[in-house]
Motif scaffolding. Structure first.
Motif, short mmCIF file in Angstrom:
data_model
loop_
_atom_site.label_atom_id
_atom_site.label_comp_id
_atom_site.label_asym_id
_atom_site.label_seq_id
_atom_site.Cartn_x
_atom_site.Cartn_y
_atom_site.Cartn_z
N LEU A 141 0.86 -1.18 0.00
CA LEU A 141 0.00 0.00 0.00
C LEU A 141 0.90 1.23 0.00
O LEU A 141 1.43 1.61 1.04
N GLU A 174 -1.05 10.33 2.42
CA GLU A 174 -0.72 10.86 1.10
C GLU A 174 0.15 12.11 1.13
O GLU A 174 0.85 12.39 0.15
N ARG A 186 -8.78 2.64 -0.78
CA ARG A 186 -7.48 2.40 -1.43
C ARG A 186 -7.38 0.99 -2.00
O ARG A 186 -6.74 0.78 -3.04
#
Length: 364
Positions: A30, A350, A278
């Motif tokens: 991820l 992010e 996500r």
């Protein structure tokens, strides 16, 4: 050889044959754009036959009970659970032809109750979640069965040195990654068995990897880790199903943990929704708790100028929570307003921004 010994021998063969038919679970990267040089992976335990991390535990508990001579043909197996362990144990009980009774809080999701029934188990629901232990012991006495007791035996039933435990699996799968030895392993505590396995394994294999335990809001584990007071009690159960306990459990071993965070339930659920976005699929609430733990570890690494990898546990899928965590009406009725917290989690992952630490408790 006695009849019961022969039966146990065949039961162990059946469980081992099932294990040989099963593949390992996936390790999913991820990306964290906000943390350059730090890679995050999720160990996806939802791909087990019974859909959660607890499949490993249930297998170990049944083998442990069989090898100790505690299970008998036709005698029921009873477990105190918030659902996921009971689903997995119902699977193994059906495989061995044993009756199974799950003693669970009345708030357990309907989907979990239905899955236990699918595997032939019964659900015995109690209003007071702190009474699941005593009720399990009572049922075992009345029915001549065995209370398998995950909260006492999880850490000792699992072979933490090898035998394809979750720690060994992670390190095998990380061999060809850029940073093959994780800087951190992240797990939330239910019984405490997984954190015990992770912590013991990295010490046994002489890894420098640290273990971070991410606790739920309504749970005593974090405070026990801080104070050492084993008498801590709560009069309510955790709202993040599968993790957090109202009392200190025997399988929770604080000395094999390197750091802990206590995550508010709303932040766990916000992180769960972000992670689902996500990944493109629903995950459980405890996976959100673990994502917060991973982001806390990443922030610590970034502040120290470190690069490396982090592996967190994706405990189960979100299908079991369709009527709760993923239902907007349910969230509203519970007083959860997640939009701002979801954005805070996104900003951390992010853009590397700090999480709202005013609502977090941490020892990292």
């Amino acid at each position: 050889m006695s009849d019961n010994r022969q039966w146990a021998r065949e039961a162990i063969r059946i469980i081992e044959a099932d294990f040989q038919r099963s593949a390992d679970t996936h390790l999913i990267p991820l990306p964290l754009p906000g943390f350059a040089g730090i890679e995050l992976y999720f160990k996806d335990e939802s791909s087990h036959p019974t859909g959660s991390l607890k499949h490993r535990l249930a297998r170990s508990l049944f083998l442990y009970a069989l090898c100790n001579g505690w299970l008998k043909p036709g005698a029921p197996v009873i477990e105190a659970s918030s659902g996921s362990t009971a689903i997995s144990e119902a699977y193994f009980a059906r495989m061995l032809g044993l009756p199974f009774i799950a003693v669970m809080p009345a708030t357990t999701s309907k989907e979990k109750i239905a899955q236990i029934a699918f595997y032939g188990g019964q659900s015995h629901l109690v209003k007071d979640p702190t009474q699941i232990y005593a009720e399990s012991e009572r049922l075992a006495r009345e029915h001549g069965g065995h209370f398998i007791d995950q909260f006492t035996y999880a850490e000792r039933a699992t072979d933490w040195r090898a035998n394809n435990n979750i720690a060994e699996s992670i390190f095998q799968q990380m061999r060809y990654e850029k940073h093959p030895e994780p800087s951190w392993l992240i797990s939330s505590p239910g019984t405490g068995g997984t954190t015990a396995t992770l912590g013991r394994y990295v010490r046994y294999r002489q890894h420098c990897t640290r273990v971070l335990c991410a606790d739920a809001e309504r749970s005593v584990f974090f405070d026990y880790y801080q104070t050492g007071d084993a008498s801590l009690r709560l009069d309510c159960g955790s709202r993040i199903e599968g993790i957090g306990r109202p009392r200190v459990e025997a399988s929770f071993l604080p000395k094999v943990i390197d750091a802990m965070v206590k995550v508010p339930d709303a932040l766990s659920l916000a992180a769960m929704h972000y992670l689902a976005q996500r990944l493109g699929r629903h995950v459980g609430g405890s996976s959100g708790t673990n994502l917060i733990g991973a982001l806390m570890a990443a922030q610590q690494m970034k502040a120290a100028g470190e690069s490396g990898s982090i592996v967190a546990i994706l405990c189960d899928g979100g299908e079991r929570y369709a009527d709760t965590y993923y239902d907007q009406d349910w969230l509203k009725a519970q007083g959860y307003e997640l939009a701002g917290l979801i954005e805070a989690v996104a900003a951390s992952a992010e853009r590397g921004e700090a999480l709202p630490t005013s609502v977090l408790r941490a020892n990292i």
